[in-house]
Write a protein that holds these residues in place. Structure first.
Motif, mmCIF file in Angstrom:
data_model
loop_
_atom_site.group_PDB
_atom_site.id
_atom_site.type_symbol
_atom_site.label_atom_id
_atom_site.label_comp_id
_atom_site.label_asym_id
_atom_site.label_seq_id
_atom_site.Cartn_x
_atom_site.Cartn_y
_atom_site.Cartn_z
ATOM 1 N N PHE A 12 0.834 -1.196 0.000
ATOM 2 C CA PHE A 12 0.000 0.000 0.000
ATOM 3 C C PHE A 12 0.874 1.253 0.000
ATOM 4 N N ILE A 13 1.910 1.260 0.816
ATOM 5 C CA ILE A 13 2.817 2.409 0.852
ATOM 6 C C ILE A 13 3.450 2.615 -0.521
ATOM 7 N N ASP A 14 3.837 1.535 -1.174
ATOM 8 C CA ASP A 14 4.396 1.646 -2.518
ATOM 9 C C ASP A 14 3.361 2.231 -3.479
ATOM 10 N N ARG A 15 2.128 1.790 -3.364
ATOM 11 C CA ARG A 15 1.048 2.356 -4.189
ATOM 12 C C ARG A 15 0.915 3.853 -3.933
ATOM 13 N N CYS A 16 1.085 4.262 -2.680
ATOM 14 C CA CYS A 16 0.966 5.677 -2.323
ATOM 15 C C CYS A 16 2.049 6.516 -2.991
ATOM 16 N N ARG A 17 3.198 5.929 -3.249
ATOM 17 C CA ARG A 17 4.242 6.658 -3.987
ATOM 18 C C ARG A 17 3.711 7.065 -5.363
ATOM 19 N N GLY A 18 3.068 6.130 -6.026
ATOM 20 C CA GLY A 18 2.486 6.429 -7.331
ATOM 21 C C GLY A 18 1.335 7.415 -7.232
ATOM 22 N N ALA A 43 -6.838 3.312 2.649
ATOM 23 C CA ALA A 43 -5.868 3.740 3.661
ATOM 24 C C ALA A 43 -6.227 3.245 5.059
ATOM 25 N N GLY A 44 -7.478 3.339 5.434
ATOM 26 C CA GLY A 44 -7.893 2.861 6.750
ATOM 27 C C GLY A 44 -7.716 1.364 6.903
ATOM 28 N N PHE A 48 -3.908 3.319 8.110
ATOM 29 C CA PHE A 48 -3.605 4.739 7.983
ATOM 30 C C PHE A 48 -4.902 5.547 8.000
ATOM 31 N N PRO A 49 -5.576 5.563 9.167
ATOM 32 C CA PRO A 49 -6.894 6.200 9.244
ATOM 33 C C PRO A 49 -6.863 7.695 8.960
ATOM 34 N N ARG A 50 -5.794 8.371 9.299
ATOM 35 C CA ARG A 50 -5.716 9.821 9.059
ATOM 36 C C ARG A 50 -5.789 10.107 7.560
ATOM 37 N N ILE A 51 -5.045 9.341 6.776
ATOM 38 C CA ILE A 51 -5.062 9.528 5.327
ATOM 39 C C ILE A 51 -6.449 9.176 4.783
ATOM 40 N N ARG A 81 3.530 12.284 1.505
ATOM 41 C CA ARG A 81 4.999 12.442 1.495
ATOM 42 C C ARG A 81 5.606 11.861 2.771
ATOM 43 N N ASP A 82 4.952 12.149 3.895
ATOM 44 C CA ASP A 82 5.432 11.621 5.172
ATOM 45 C C ASP A 82 5.375 10.100 5.185
ATOM 46 N N LEU A 83 4.305 9.544 4.653
ATOM 47 C CA LEU A 83 4.137 8.084 4.637
ATOM 48 C C LEU A 83 5.193 7.402 3.794
ATOM 49 N N VAL A 84 5.536 7.960 2.668
ATOM 50 C CA VAL A 84 6.434 7.271 1.728
ATOM 51 C C VAL A 84 7.900 7.670 1.878
ATOM 52 N N ARG A 85 8.193 8.584 2.790
ATOM 53 C CA ARG A 85 9.584 9.029 2.907
ATOM 54 C C ARG A 85 10.486 7.856 3.325
#
Length: 88
Positions: A12-18, A43-44, A48-51, A81-85
Motif C-alpha cells: 500500500f505504501i508503494d502504491r501511495c508513492r504512485g 488507507a484505513g 492509515f486512518p488519518r489519510i 509524502r510523510d508516509l512514503v519518505r
C-alpha cells in the motif's frame, strides 16, 4: 504467515508513492476522483486512518460536485509524502 499483513501495508505504501506522484502532476478530474476514492477506502484498511479521513473529506466534495479545498489537497499530499519518505 505473520509477515502477510506487513507485506500488504508495504504494498500500500508503494502504491501511495504512485498516487503522490499522480497528485503532484495534477491529474484530470476523473483520475483525481478515482485516486482520492481509492485512498479514502484503502488507507484505513491498511492502518492509515488519518489519510483515509483526509481523502474521505475530499471524496465527499468531489462526489457532491464541489471543487476540493486546495488546502485539504495540500495536507493530503503532505501526509502521503510523510508516509512514503525513506526510513519511515
Amino acid at each position: 504467515m505473520s509477515d502477510l499483513p506487513e507485506t500488504f501495508r508495504l504494498r500500500f505504501i508503494d502504491r501511495c508513492r504512485g498516487d503522490l506522484a499522480e497528485l503532484e502532476a495534477g491529474p484530470d478530474d476523473a483520475a483525481l476522483r478515482r485516486l482520492i476514492h481509492g485512498l479514502a477506502g484503502a488507507a484505513g484498511t491498511f492502518g492509515f486512518p488519518r489519510i483515509s479521513e483526509m481523502a474521505g473529506v475530499i471524496d465527499d466534495d468531489l462526489t457532491e460536485g464541489r471543487e476540493p479545498d486546495p488546502a485539504r489537497l495540500d495536507a493530503l499530499r503532505a501526509a502521503l509524502r510523510d508516509l512514503v519518505r525513506p526510513g519511515r
